[in-house]
Write a protein that holds these residues in place. Structure first.
Motif, PDB file in Angstrom:
ATOM      1  N   GLU A 108       1.808  -8.321  13.684  1.00 47.14           N
ATOM      2  CA  GLU A 108       1.640  -6.891  13.423  1.00 47.14           C
ATOM      3  C   GLU A 108       2.043  -6.557  11.992  1.00 47.14           C
ATOM      4  O   GLU A 108       1.394  -5.745  11.323  1.00 47.14           O
ATOM      5  N   ARG A 109       3.085  -7.184  11.498  1.00 49.24           N
ATOM      6  CA  ARG A 109       3.512  -6.938  10.119  1.00 49.24           C
ATOM      7  C   ARG A 109       2.436  -7.383   9.119  1.00 49.24           C
ATOM      8  O   ARG A 109       2.218  -6.739   8.096  1.00 49.24           O
ATOM      9  N   LEU A 110       1.774  -8.490   9.432  1.00 50.87           N
ATOM     10  CA  LEU A 110       0.712  -8.957   8.540  1.00 50.87           C
ATOM     11  C   LEU A 110      -0.464  -7.993   8.539  1.00 50.87           C
ATOM     12  O   LEU A 110      -1.074  -7.738   7.496  1.00 50.87           O
ATOM     13  N   LEU A 111      -0.795  -7.449   9.703  1.00 50.81           N
ATOM     14  CA  LEU A 111      -1.884  -6.477   9.756  1.00 50.81           C
ATOM     15  C   LEU A 111      -1.532  -5.244   8.933  1.00 50.81           C
ATOM     16  O   LEU A 111      -2.350  -4.732   8.153  1.00 50.81           O
ATOM     17  N   GLU A 112      -0.322  -4.767   9.068  1.00 54.67           N
ATOM     18  CA  GLU A 112       0.112  -3.617   8.282  1.00 54.67           C
ATOM     19  C   GLU A 112       0.084  -3.934   6.792  1.00 54.67           C
ATOM     20  O   GLU A 112      -0.332  -3.102   5.975  1.00 54.67           O
ATOM     21  N   ALA A 113       0.501  -5.162   6.421  1.00 49.27           N
ATOM     22  CA  ALA A 113       0.503  -5.546   5.011  1.00 49.27           C
ATOM     23  C   ALA A 113      -0.919  -5.594   4.452  1.00 49.27           C
ATOM     24  O   ALA A 113      -1.167  -5.205   3.304  1.00 49.27           O
ATOM     25  N   ALA A 114      -1.874  -6.061   5.262  1.00 53.01           N
ATOM     26  CA  ALA A 114      -3.263  -6.106   4.812  1.00 53.01           C
ATOM     27  C   ALA A 114      -3.797  -4.695   4.569  1.00 53.01           C
ATOM     28  O   ALA A 114      -4.515  -4.443   3.592  1.00 53.01           O
ATOM     29  N   VAL A 115      -3.441  -3.774   5.451  1.00 57.32           N
ATOM     30  CA  VAL A 115      -3.874  -2.385   5.282  1.00 57.32           C
ATOM     31  C   VAL A 115      -3.240  -1.782   4.029  1.00 57.32           C
ATOM     32  O   VAL A 115      -3.905  -1.113   3.228  1.00 57.32           O
ATOM     33  N   LEU A 116      -1.963  -2.034   3.832  1.00 53.32           N
ATOM     34  CA  LEU A 116      -1.277  -1.476   2.667  1.00 53.32           C
ATOM     35  C   LEU A 116      -1.788  -2.080   1.359  1.00 53.32           C
ATOM     36  O   LEU A 116      -1.700  -1.439   0.302  1.00 53.32           O
ATOM     37  N   LEU A 117      -2.325  -3.301   1.427  1.00 50.45           N
ATOM     38  CA  LEU A 117      -2.876  -3.915   0.224  1.00 50.45           C
ATOM     39  C   LEU A 117      -4.041  -3.098  -0.334  1.00 50.45           C
ATOM     40  O   LEU A 117      -4.300  -3.104  -1.539  1.00 50.45           O
ATOM     41  N   ALA A 118      -4.733  -2.386   0.551  1.00 50.55           N
ATOM     42  CA  ALA A 118      -5.830  -1.525   0.092  1.00 50.55           C
ATOM     43  C   ALA A 118      -5.339  -0.447  -0.859  1.00 50.55           C
ATOM     44  O   ALA A 118      -6.093   0.033  -1.711  1.00 50.55           O
ATOM     45  N   HIS A 119      -4.079  -0.026  -0.720  1.00 54.45           N
ATOM     46  CA  HIS A 119      -3.515   0.954  -1.652  1.00 54.45           C
ATOM     47  C   HIS A 119      -3.575   0.429  -3.081  1.00 54.45           C
ATOM     48  O   HIS A 119      -3.839   1.185  -4.018  1.00 54.45           O
ATOM     49  N   SER A 120      -3.292  -0.866  -3.237  1.00 51.99           N
ATOM     50  CA  SER A 120      -3.176  -1.438  -4.575  1.00 51.99           C
ATOM     51  C   SER A 120      -4.510  -1.823  -5.180  1.00 51.99           C
ATOM     52  O   SER A 120      -4.781  -1.519  -6.348  1.00 51.99           O
ATOM     53  N   ILE A 121      -5.356  -2.488  -4.403  1.00 48.83           N
ATOM     54  CA  ILE A 121      -6.557  -3.053  -5.014  1.00 48.83           C
ATOM     55  C   ILE A 121      -7.783  -2.150  -4.867  1.00 48.83           C
ATOM     56  O   ILE A 121      -8.793  -2.379  -5.532  1.00 48.83           O
ATOM     57  N   GLN A 122      -7.712  -1.144  -3.983  1.00 51.73           N
ATOM     58  CA  GLN A 122      -8.761  -0.132  -3.862  1.00 51.73           C
ATOM     59  C   GLN A 122     -10.167  -0.730  -3.721  1.00 51.73           C
ATOM     60  O   GLN A 122     -11.079  -0.411  -4.504  1.00 51.73           O
ATOM     61  N   PRO A 123     -10.380  -1.578  -2.722  1.00 52.76           N
ATOM     62  CA  PRO A 123     -11.732  -2.094  -2.504  1.00 52.76           C
ATOM     63  C   PRO A 123     -12.654  -0.988  -1.988  1.00 52.76           C
ATOM     64  O   PRO A 123     -12.198   0.014  -1.446  1.00 52.76           O
ATOM     65  N   ARG A 124     -13.949  -1.187  -2.139  1.00 51.79           N
ATOM     66  CA  ARG A 124     -14.892  -0.222  -1.599  1.00 51.79           C
ATOM     67  C   ARG A 124     -15.037  -0.352  -0.082  1.00 51.79           C
ATOM     68  O   ARG A 124     -15.441   0.597   0.598  1.00 51.79           O
TER      69      ARG A 124
END
Length: 318
Positions: A94-110
């Motif tokens: 679950e922590r990894l899933l949350e980390a993957a979602v939060l990564l979108a904050h930084s890299i801003q993929p489309r």
């Protein structure tokens, strides 16, 4: 937008990344914390930028090539149900899933693709986790599609249901359509492995293949912390036995003439397991037999990744 770029985290043996490559995406970075998985990726695609690191420790600022990519993809370790979580000390998945979602904050993929258990899509046990994902991504201007795919519908000889989240920035959301079945009929285990079973001269290969008429049960890689390679829990092994397969262990090589003198259940090889995941025959796996099988069992089948990549690419290109 002719050259679509992506970052793949928890890349494993590369099943999802390979499918995305087949759909026209180019990886700028693949991340995994397992040395053997990173070795597999480098063996098959020396030109890929592979980073051996835990997702929880990843700092995008140190890897500026990840910024402003078209897609963030993640074939994450399977999150556990609430009943299972209650019996464990931590919920790393679950922590990894949350980390993957939060990564979108930084890299801003489309766009974002997250592949996991089917229950993540609508099961009550994951409602709080879905709500976290929704709030975080909608705050960034994404809109979300949740759906379940079965790999068997895309030519994979396996009953493998996958829960999928595809999130896209608002301007692309209405152009996205979830992948639809591409295989006119499901590919059976027998048809998928007939040639492999006959490769060493086993005279019973055709007879075995003719009775193995269903798709395979879901392959599971098992835990990295215990046990050897087998094809799954008791019910799964029983399903394999009905197809003439001993699901309790893997063989070192395909059956040969010696099997004619000792009839009984045969064992699959890790190479045959990779065929059941629809990896190309020339895709190599690093490590010893058990490590190879675990990578295969944990992987996302490349045809599913290709179908998802094609659907996302069509949305991004309008």
């Amino acid at each position: 937008m002719s050259g679509l770029r992506f970052v793949d985290v928890c890349a494993g043996a590369g099943g999802l990344a390979l499918g995305l490559e087949q759909a026209g995406f180019k990886p700028v970075l693949l991340l995994d914390n397992k040395p053997v998985a990173c070795e597999t990726l480098r063996m098959n695609r020396p030109q890929w930028d592979v980073l051996e690191m835990d997702l929880l420790d990843f700092v995008p600022d140190e890897h500026p090539q990840t910024y402003d990519v078209d897609l963030l993809s993640a074939g994450l370790p399977r999150v556990k149900s609430s009943a299972t979580v209650a019996r464990t000390e931590t919920n790393e998945e679950e922590r990894l899933l949350e980390a993957a979602v939060l990564l979108a904050h930084s890299i801003q993929p489309r766009a974002v693709i997250i592949e996991n258990v089917p229950g993540l899509v609508d099961a009550a046990a994951f409602e709080l986790l879905r709500e976290f994902v929704r709030k975080e991504l909608e705050h960034l201007g994404y809109r979300l599609h949740w759906f379940v795919l079965n790999a068997a519908d895309f030519g994979v000889p396996q009953d493998r249901k996958q829960g999928v989240l595809v999130a896209l920035k608002e301007r692309y959301f209405h152009s996205f359509r979830p992948p639809v079945r591409t295989a006119p009929k499901h590919l059976s285990v027998g048809d998928a492995l007939r040639q492999s079973m006959a490769a060493r001269g086993w005279s019973g290969a055709d007879a075995w293949a003719d009775q193995a008429t269903s798709v395979a049960p879901t392959l599971v890689g098992g835990s990295d912390n215990r046990g050897g390679a087998d094809l799954g829990p008791t019910g799964t092994k029983a399903a394999w036995a009905r197809m003439g397969v001993n699901g309790g262990a893997l063989a070192d090589e395909a059956p040969g003439p010696e099997v004619d003198d000792c009839p009984g259940l045969i064992k699959l090889t890790d190479v045959q397991a990779a065929l059941l995941q629809s990896f190309p025959a020339d895709w190599l796996f690093a490590g010893r037999k058990t490590a190879r099988y675990r990578q295969i069992g944990h992987a996302s089948p490349p045809p599913v990744g290709e179908a998802l990549g094609t659907a996302v690419a069509q949305a991004l290109r309008g």
